[in-house]
Design a protein around this motif. Structure first.
Motif, PDB file in Angstrom:
ATOM      1  N   UNK A  29       0.829  -1.199   0.000  1.00 26.49           N
ATOM      2  CA  UNK A  29       0.000   0.000   0.000  1.00 26.49           C
ATOM      3  C   UNK A  29       0.866   1.253   0.000  1.00 26.49           C
ATOM      4  N   UNK A  30       0.465   2.244  -0.769  1.00 30.31           N
ATOM      5  CA  UNK A  30       1.145   3.550  -0.827  1.00 30.31           C
ATOM      6  C   UNK A  30       2.530   3.496  -1.462  1.00 30.31           C
ATOM      7  N   UNK A  31       2.981   2.345  -1.936  1.00 27.84           N
ATOM      8  CA  UNK A  31       4.364   2.268  -2.421  1.00 27.84           C
ATOM      9  C   UNK A  31       4.474   2.882  -3.816  1.00 27.84           C
ATOM     10  N   UNK A  32       5.376   3.839  -3.946  1.00 25.34           N
ATOM     11  CA  UNK A  32       5.621   4.405  -5.268  1.00 25.34           C
ATOM     12  C   UNK A  32       6.873   3.735  -5.828  1.00 25.34           C
ATOM     13  N   UNK A  33       7.084   3.922  -7.130  1.00 26.68           N
ATOM     14  CA  UNK A  33       8.274   3.330  -7.762  1.00 26.68           C
ATOM     15  C   UNK A  33       9.523   3.869  -7.077  1.00 26.68           C
ATOM     16  N   UNK A  34       9.486   5.140  -6.677  1.00 25.11           N
ATOM     17  CA  UNK A  34      10.677   5.738  -6.081  1.00 25.11           C
ATOM     18  C   UNK A  34      10.998   5.084  -4.722  1.00 25.11           C
ATOM     19  N   UNK A  54      16.333  -0.710 -12.879  1.00 25.57           N
ATOM     20  CA  UNK A  54      15.194   0.178 -13.119  1.00 25.57           C
ATOM     21  C   UNK A  54      13.952  -0.488 -12.525  1.00 25.57           C
ATOM     22  N   UNK A  55      13.022   0.313 -12.037  1.00 26.02           N
ATOM     23  CA  UNK A  55      11.746  -0.217 -11.552  1.00 26.02           C
ATOM     24  C   UNK A  55      10.629   0.339 -12.426  1.00 26.02           C
ATOM     25  N   UNK A  56       9.745  -0.551 -12.869  1.00 21.57           N
ATOM     26  CA  UNK A  56       8.588  -0.130 -13.677  1.00 21.57           C
ATOM     27  C   UNK A  56       7.327  -0.316 -12.855  1.00 21.57           C
ATOM     28  N   UNK A  57       6.623   0.778 -12.577  1.00 26.47           N
ATOM     29  CA  UNK A  57       5.380   0.715 -11.810  1.00 26.47           C
ATOM     30  C   UNK A  57       4.205   0.655 -12.789  1.00 26.47           C
ATOM     31  N   UNK A 295       6.647   8.123 -17.402  1.00 25.37           N
ATOM     32  CA  UNK A 295       6.731   8.361 -15.953  1.00 25.37           C
ATOM     33  C   UNK A 295       6.624   7.063 -15.147  1.00 25.37           C
ATOM     34  N   UNK A 296       6.447   5.949 -15.848  1.00 29.10           N
ATOM     35  CA  UNK A 296       6.267   4.656 -15.179  1.00 29.10           C
ATOM     36  C   UNK A 296       7.577   4.114 -14.584  1.00 29.10           C
ATOM     37  N   UNK A 297       8.714   4.484 -15.152  1.00 28.51           N
ATOM     38  CA  UNK A 297       9.988   3.852 -14.758  1.00 28.51           C
ATOM     39  C   UNK A 297      10.928   4.823 -14.048  1.00 28.51           C
ATOM     40  N   UNK A 298      11.630   4.291 -13.064  1.00 27.53           N
ATOM     41  CA  UNK A 298      12.649   5.037 -12.334  1.00 27.53           C
ATOM     42  C   UNK A 298      13.932   4.220 -12.394  1.00 27.53           C
ATOM     43  N   UNK A 299      15.045   4.868 -12.749  1.00 23.78           N
ATOM     44  CA  UNK A 299      16.320   4.149 -12.868  1.00 23.78           C
ATOM     45  C   UNK A 299      17.234   4.521 -11.702  1.00 23.78           C
ATOM     46  N   UNK A 300      18.029   3.566 -11.264  1.00 32.43           N
ATOM     47  CA  UNK A 300      19.035   3.812 -10.222  1.00 32.43           C
ATOM     48  C   UNK A 300      20.392   3.409 -10.781  1.00 32.43           C
ATOM     49  N   UNK A 301      21.333   4.341 -10.677  1.00 33.22           N
ATOM     50  CA  UNK A 301      22.630   4.163 -11.311  1.00 33.22           C
ATOM     51  C   UNK A 301      23.715   4.454 -10.277  1.00 33.22           C
ATOM     52  N   UNK A 302      24.790   3.693 -10.318  1.00 26.81           N
ATOM     53  CA  UNK A 302      25.845   3.832  -9.320  1.00 26.81           C
ATOM     54  C   UNK A 302      27.070   4.533  -9.901  1.00 26.81           C
ATOM     55  N   UNK A 303      27.716   5.343  -9.071  1.00 27.04           N
ATOM     56  CA  UNK A 303      28.961   6.009  -9.504  1.00 27.04           C
ATOM     57  C   UNK A 303      30.108   5.010  -9.340  1.00 27.04           C
ATOM     58  N   UNK A 304      30.753   4.680 -10.482  1.00 26.51           N
ATOM     59  CA  UNK A 304      31.835   3.682 -10.416  1.00 26.51           C
ATOM     60  C   UNK A 304      33.223   4.325 -10.557  1.00 26.51           C
ATOM     61  N   UNK A 305      33.265   5.597 -10.929  1.00 31.01           N
ATOM     62  CA  UNK A 305      34.548   6.284 -11.059  1.00 31.01           C
ATOM     63  C   UNK A 305      34.349   7.783 -10.918  1.00 31.01           C
ATOM     64  N   UNK A 306      35.422   8.493 -10.561  1.00 30.39           N
ATOM     65  CA  UNK A 306      35.295   9.939 -10.322  1.00 30.39           C
ATOM     66  C   UNK A 306      36.641  10.607 -10.587  1.00 30.39           C
ATOM     67  N   UNK A 307      36.572  11.800 -11.188  1.00 26.63           N
ATOM     68  CA  UNK A 307      37.794  12.608 -11.329  1.00 26.63           C
ATOM     69  C   UNK A 307      37.449  14.040 -10.966  1.00 26.63           C
ATOM     70  N   UNK A 388      17.040   8.406 -11.359  1.00 25.04           N
ATOM     71  CA  UNK A 388      16.473   9.166 -12.479  1.00 25.04           C
ATOM     72  C   UNK A 388      15.004   8.777 -12.663  1.00 25.04           C
ATOM     73  N   UNK A 389      14.061   9.699 -12.400  1.00 25.92           N
ATOM     74  CA  UNK A 389      12.652   9.409 -12.698  1.00 25.92           C
ATOM     75  C   UNK A 389      12.390   9.532 -14.208  1.00 25.92           C
TER      76      UNK A 389
END
Ligand SMILES: Cc1ncc(COP(=O)(O)O)c(C=O)c1O
Length: 426
Positions: A29-34, A54-57, A295-307, A388-389
């Protein structure tokens, strides 16, 4: 099964044997993709996994479908499969009674495989391979678009029984993703094309257009509907029975664009009343893609490198390397003029200092970056997550395994209410 001329379809429930075999998460109940994304990030972090996902609601998809029907009561949606062809997406839409716009044999196979009747498909690609036309003929997919004399010659030879829709050119400078240089017959050429079709013994049943994807203004639709009215007059003069108007896609779909869509719908309804009033027997269809799924999908991405680097004036710039990018779900991103800034999943001060950042994907290609320009983000670290929504349109369907990176995993989710609607019908 209905044909377009028999009007809108009601949800029918879905044949159990055709339910996708892909797993489905039940939304609490009440759960959003985010919220689901944040929960998944926690779970993954505990298990030490940092792969992008990615999650597709699917409830959002069902809501968008209902919104479309309410705002455009005369318009039967033919969902544009190219936009997101995930099995659950097509299954839910088929069960809700949607029809489909297919661009190829592969898409027709997918939709027909769901038990959808051929009369619920438009083969909306104006330049088709002969083998795909022959496939449509074998399966009884009659409705298809064309915009040239050469296509008419092909159709007369390989599918003389097709019901043809003339795609006209529509100026689309007011859209984020333009299509008009590739497809559409100029208005001046339409009379000739309709005459040629008649001479070849082909039936033209209507006109279509596409205002370009993520259209910004309702005027594009108003003008195109007026142009189609002229094409109907030309068609009738050439001896065709013109009965189908196809509004194409183009409706914006990201969260926050709802008011723009409502405004477009009002303008379209008024233009239909003016040029194609009810009672004239003209059926109206559209081919929405991104409006249904973005607007159905939300993506989650990880930082694997940085400069970090210092610019001449001592200004700091950051470069983040992410584990998904242009060759993954972000293929359309660099073409979006106003960058969509991700949500940072990290405890930060309430007003963190922002730096100009370049975001690269994981491959060895320098073109593999998310935005054409720098974006302002706080200083983050390797291992941090960005969310990313609005990632449901033209994303997962464009993924590749370039450089050996796996296709991003997608978790489909729906509420128990939607599940029971799909099981039982309305
Ligand atoms: C023929 C056709 N119809 C519909 C669509 C879907 O457009 P949108 O996602 O902008 O609604 C497209 C997208 O390219 C298209 O080419």
């Amino acid at each position: 099964m209905n044909t377009p001329s028999e009007g809108r379809r009601e949800p029918q429930g879905a044949t159990k044997s055709l339910w996708p075999s892909e797993p489905i998460i039940t939304l609490g109940p009440e759960a959003s993709a985010r919220q689901l994304v944040l929960k998944k990030i926690q779970e993954l972090s505990i298990s030490g996994c940092q792969d992008a996902f990615m999650v597709a609601n699917l409830d959002v998809l069902a809501i968008r479908h209902r919104t479309f029907l309410q705002a455009l009561p005369r318009v039967q949606p033919f969902y544009a499969v190219k936009c997101n062809n995930r099995p659950w997406v097509l299954f839910v839409l088929a069960a809700l009674g949607t029809s489909f716009d297919c661009a190829s044999q592969g898409e027709m196979e997918q939709v027909l495989g769901l038990g959808v009747a051929p009369s619920r498909i438009i083969f909306a690609n104006p330049c088709k391979a002969v083998s795909h036309i022959q496939y449509a003929a074998r399966c009884g997919v009659q409705l298809m678009t064309f915009d040239s004399e050469e296509e008419l010659t092909k159709l007369a030879r390989h599918y003389p029984g097709a019901r043809l829709v003339l795609r006209i050119q529509t100026p689309d400078s007011q859209s984020t993703f333009r299509l008009d240089t590739k497809f559409g017959a100029p208005l001046e050429a339409c009379g000739h094309l309709l005459q040629v079709a008649r001479e070849l013994g082909l039936a033209v049943v209507g006109a279509s257009f596409h205002v370009g994807s993520e259209c910004q203004t309702s005027q594009s639709y108003e003008r195109a509907i007026a142009d189609c009215h002229r094409v109907f007059e030309m068609g009738c003069k050439a001896g065709h029975h013109m009965s189908l108007l196809d509004l194409g896609g183009g409706f914006p779909g990201f969260e926050g664009s709802e008011a723009k869509f409502e405004e477009m719908a009002r303008a379209i309804n008024a233009a239909l009343a003016q040029y194609f009033p009810e009672g004239t027997g003209v059926e109206v269809i559209a081919e929405p893609g991104r409006f249904f799924v973005e607007s159905m999908c939300t993506a989650a991405v990880n930082i694997i490198g940085k400069k970090a680097s210092l610019e001449p004036g001592g200004h700091k710039k950051l470069t983040y390397y992410l584990n998904d990018g242009y060759y993954g779900v972000f293929r359309a991103f660099p073409r979006i003029p106003v960058p969509r800034i991700p949500i940072v999943v990290k405890e930060l001060p309430s007003e963190p200092r922002l730096f100009p950042c370049t975001l690269y994907g994981p491959t060895c290609d320098a073109f593999d970056r998310l935005y054409a320009t720098e974006v302002q983000l706080p200083e983050l670290d390797v291992g941090d997550w960005l969310v990313f929504p609005d990632m449901g349109a033209y994303s997962s369907c464009m993924c590749s395994t370039f450089n050996g990176f796996p296709i991003t995993t997608i978790y489909d989710a729906m509420s128990p209410q939607l599940r029971s609607l799909l099981e039982t019908g309305p």
